[in-house]
Scaffold this active site. Structure first.
Site, PDB file in Angstrom:
ATOM      1  N   TYR A  47     -48.118 -49.536  39.310  1.00 52.56           N
ATOM      2  CA  TYR A  47     -48.172 -48.962  40.924  1.00 52.56           C
ATOM      3  C   TYR A  47     -47.371 -49.123  41.795  1.00 52.56           C
ATOM      4  O   TYR A  47     -46.492 -49.850  41.870  1.00 52.56           O
ATOM      5  CB  TYR A  47     -49.874 -49.295  41.766  1.00 52.56           C
ATOM      6  CG  TYR A  47     -49.657 -50.983  42.471  1.00 52.56           C
ATOM      7  CD1 TYR A  47     -48.129 -51.974  43.252  1.00 52.56           C
ATOM      8  CD2 TYR A  47     -49.980 -51.876  41.466  1.00 52.56           C
ATOM      9  CE1 TYR A  47     -48.469 -52.562  43.377  1.00 52.56           C
ATOM     10  CE2 TYR A  47     -50.663 -53.327  42.163  1.00 52.56           C
ATOM     11  CZ  TYR A  47     -49.517 -53.252  43.241  1.00 52.56           C
ATOM     12  OH  TYR A  47     -49.498 -54.765  43.036  1.00 52.56           O
ATOM     13  N   THR A  48     -47.394 -47.455  43.090  1.00 58.78           N
ATOM     14  CA  THR A  48     -45.872 -47.976  44.120  1.00 58.78           C
ATOM     15  C   THR A  48     -45.683 -49.123  45.378  1.00 58.78           C
ATOM     16  O   THR A  48     -44.540 -48.843  45.295  1.00 58.78           O
ATOM     17  CB  THR A  48     -46.187 -45.892  44.281  1.00 58.78           C
ATOM     18  OG1 THR A  48     -47.322 -45.656  45.192  1.00 58.78           O
ATOM     19  CG2 THR A  48     -45.610 -45.952  43.668  1.00 58.78           C
ATOM     20  N   GLU A 115     -45.887 -43.512  37.722  1.00 60.62           N
ATOM     21  CA  GLU A 115     -46.008 -44.363  38.968  1.00 60.62           C
ATOM     22  C   GLU A 115     -47.562 -44.164  39.540  1.00 60.62           C
ATOM     23  O   GLU A 115     -47.123 -42.596  39.317  1.00 60.62           O
ATOM     24  CB  GLU A 115     -44.736 -44.417  39.546  1.00 60.62           C
ATOM     25  CG  GLU A 115     -43.529 -45.147  39.473  1.00 60.62           C
ATOM     26  CD  GLU A 115     -43.799 -46.387  39.900  1.00 60.62           C
ATOM     27  OE1 GLU A 115     -44.997 -47.115  40.681  1.00 60.62           O
ATOM     28  OE2 GLU A 115     -42.442 -47.505  40.089  1.00 60.62           O
ATOM     29  N   HIS A 162     -46.657 -52.376  33.902  1.00 60.62           N
ATOM     30  CA  HIS A 162     -45.884 -53.139  34.140  1.00 60.62           C
ATOM     31  C   HIS A 162     -46.029 -54.984  34.070  1.00 60.62           C
ATOM     32  O   HIS A 162     -44.639 -55.570  34.031  1.00 60.62           O
ATOM     33  CB  HIS A 162     -45.215 -53.585  36.010  1.00 60.62           C
ATOM     34  CG  HIS A 162     -43.513 -53.083  35.849  1.00 60.62           C
ATOM     35  ND1 HIS A 162     -42.903 -53.247  37.526  1.00 60.62           N
ATOM     36  CD2 HIS A 162     -42.569 -53.787  35.199  1.00 60.62           C
ATOM     37  CE1 HIS A 162     -41.057 -52.769  36.705  1.00 60.62           C
ATOM     38  NE2 HIS A 162     -41.269 -53.589  36.118  1.00 60.62           N
TER      39      HIS A 162
HETATM   40 ZN   LIG Z   1     -43.574 -51.639  38.472  1.00 60.10          ZN
END
Ligand SMILES: [Zn+2]
Length: 273
Positions: A47-48, A115, A162
């Site tokens: 996620y951003t 993302e 991530h």
């Molecule tokens: Zn990341």
């Protein structure tokens, strides 16, 4: 003046591959080696922690990038979300950083980075909580993942977050990311409930388990373990695993259910070593 003239000559000669017009070899494409595989082996989801406009700016102009950015619906435009391709799949995007998975390191070179625009964590009533992903955004992600899995024959265990590949540094896409429903759509790994209860073998879910045993299981599944004896690394690895596979109970502590989930995953998808 002499220098300028020399540069002009060099620039002009560059157009001819340094050999003039003479062709020195031909490329024969008629054979195709049996021993080969796709260069892309995995997908890393992020996620951003920014809104649509900032995410787009940072990922296209900044020092980090991703192959795809999926916006969050703003309620004004149709269709509700946009999928931006910011880096061609044949090129390396800078999204994973220092990372590891199933023996691989430098995951940027073997992965596609996606993302999702999502604010991440926020404080509410003294509690830290994550932000739900809107259905339209998840639908776009599912569709994109289907095409990537097909194109590169990506295995379920290689669709990761991530935080799975950089557990000591990262928390995205967070416990609000719906890994279970993604797996129900045929994307990514998920343990069978029956096998989990088999491995639970009548113990209560939160009964303490041996963290060293759990860390060894996570390592066999693919998590990057650098110092298995370090308590802080143990906590971060267990948290990352729970965010993915038991989001309702992210404690960072080894317990019977977390261990049973790890064993069920290993029996379903095989062990790394
Ligand atoms: Zn990341």
């Amino acid at each position: 003046m002499k220098k300028i003239w020399l540069w002009s000559v060099l620039l002009l000669s560059g157009c001819h591959s340094g050999t003039g017009d003479r062709q020195v070899f031909t490329v024969d494409h008629h054979l195709n080696a049996r021993s080969q595989e796709p260069r892309v082996k995995m997908v890393v989801i992020h996620y951003t922690a920014e809104d649509n406009a900032s995410s787009l700016r940072l990922l296209s102009q900044g020092d980090v990038s991703a192959h795809y950015l999926i916006t969050s619906p703003d309620g004004k435009s149709a269709p509700a979300v946009t999928v931006y391709q910011l880096v061609p799949e044949s090129r390396v995007a800078w999204h994973a950083g220092v990372s590891g998975w199933r023996g691989y390191t430098h995951l940027n070179s073997i992965s596609i980075g996606i993302e999702l625009v999502n604010p991440g964590y926020y404080r509410k009533g003294g509690m830290t909580t994550c932000t739900l992903y809107p259905p339209s955004q998840l639908l776009a992600l599912e569709s994109l993942l289907q095409t990537l899995v097909k194109r590169y024959a990506i295995t379920p265990v290689n669709i990761v977050g991530h935080s799975d590949v950089a557990p000591s540094r990262k928390q995205d896409p967070g416990p609000c990311f719906p890994w279970h429903s993604l797996a129900n759509a045929g994307l990514g790994a998920w343990p069978d409930a029956g096998t989990v209860s088999q491995f639970l073998a009548g113990r209560s879910a939160r009964a303490p388990a041996d963290p060293r045993v759990l860390i060894a299981l996570l390592s066999r599944y693919g998590y990057p373990v650098t110092d298995p004896a370090s308590q802080s690394e143990q906590t971060r690895l267990i948290r990352a695993f729970q965010m993915h596979f038991r989001p309702a109970g992210v404690t960072g502590k080894a317990d019977a259910e977390t261990e049973a989930i790890a064993r069920a995953l290993l029996s379903k998808y095989g062990t790394l070593h």
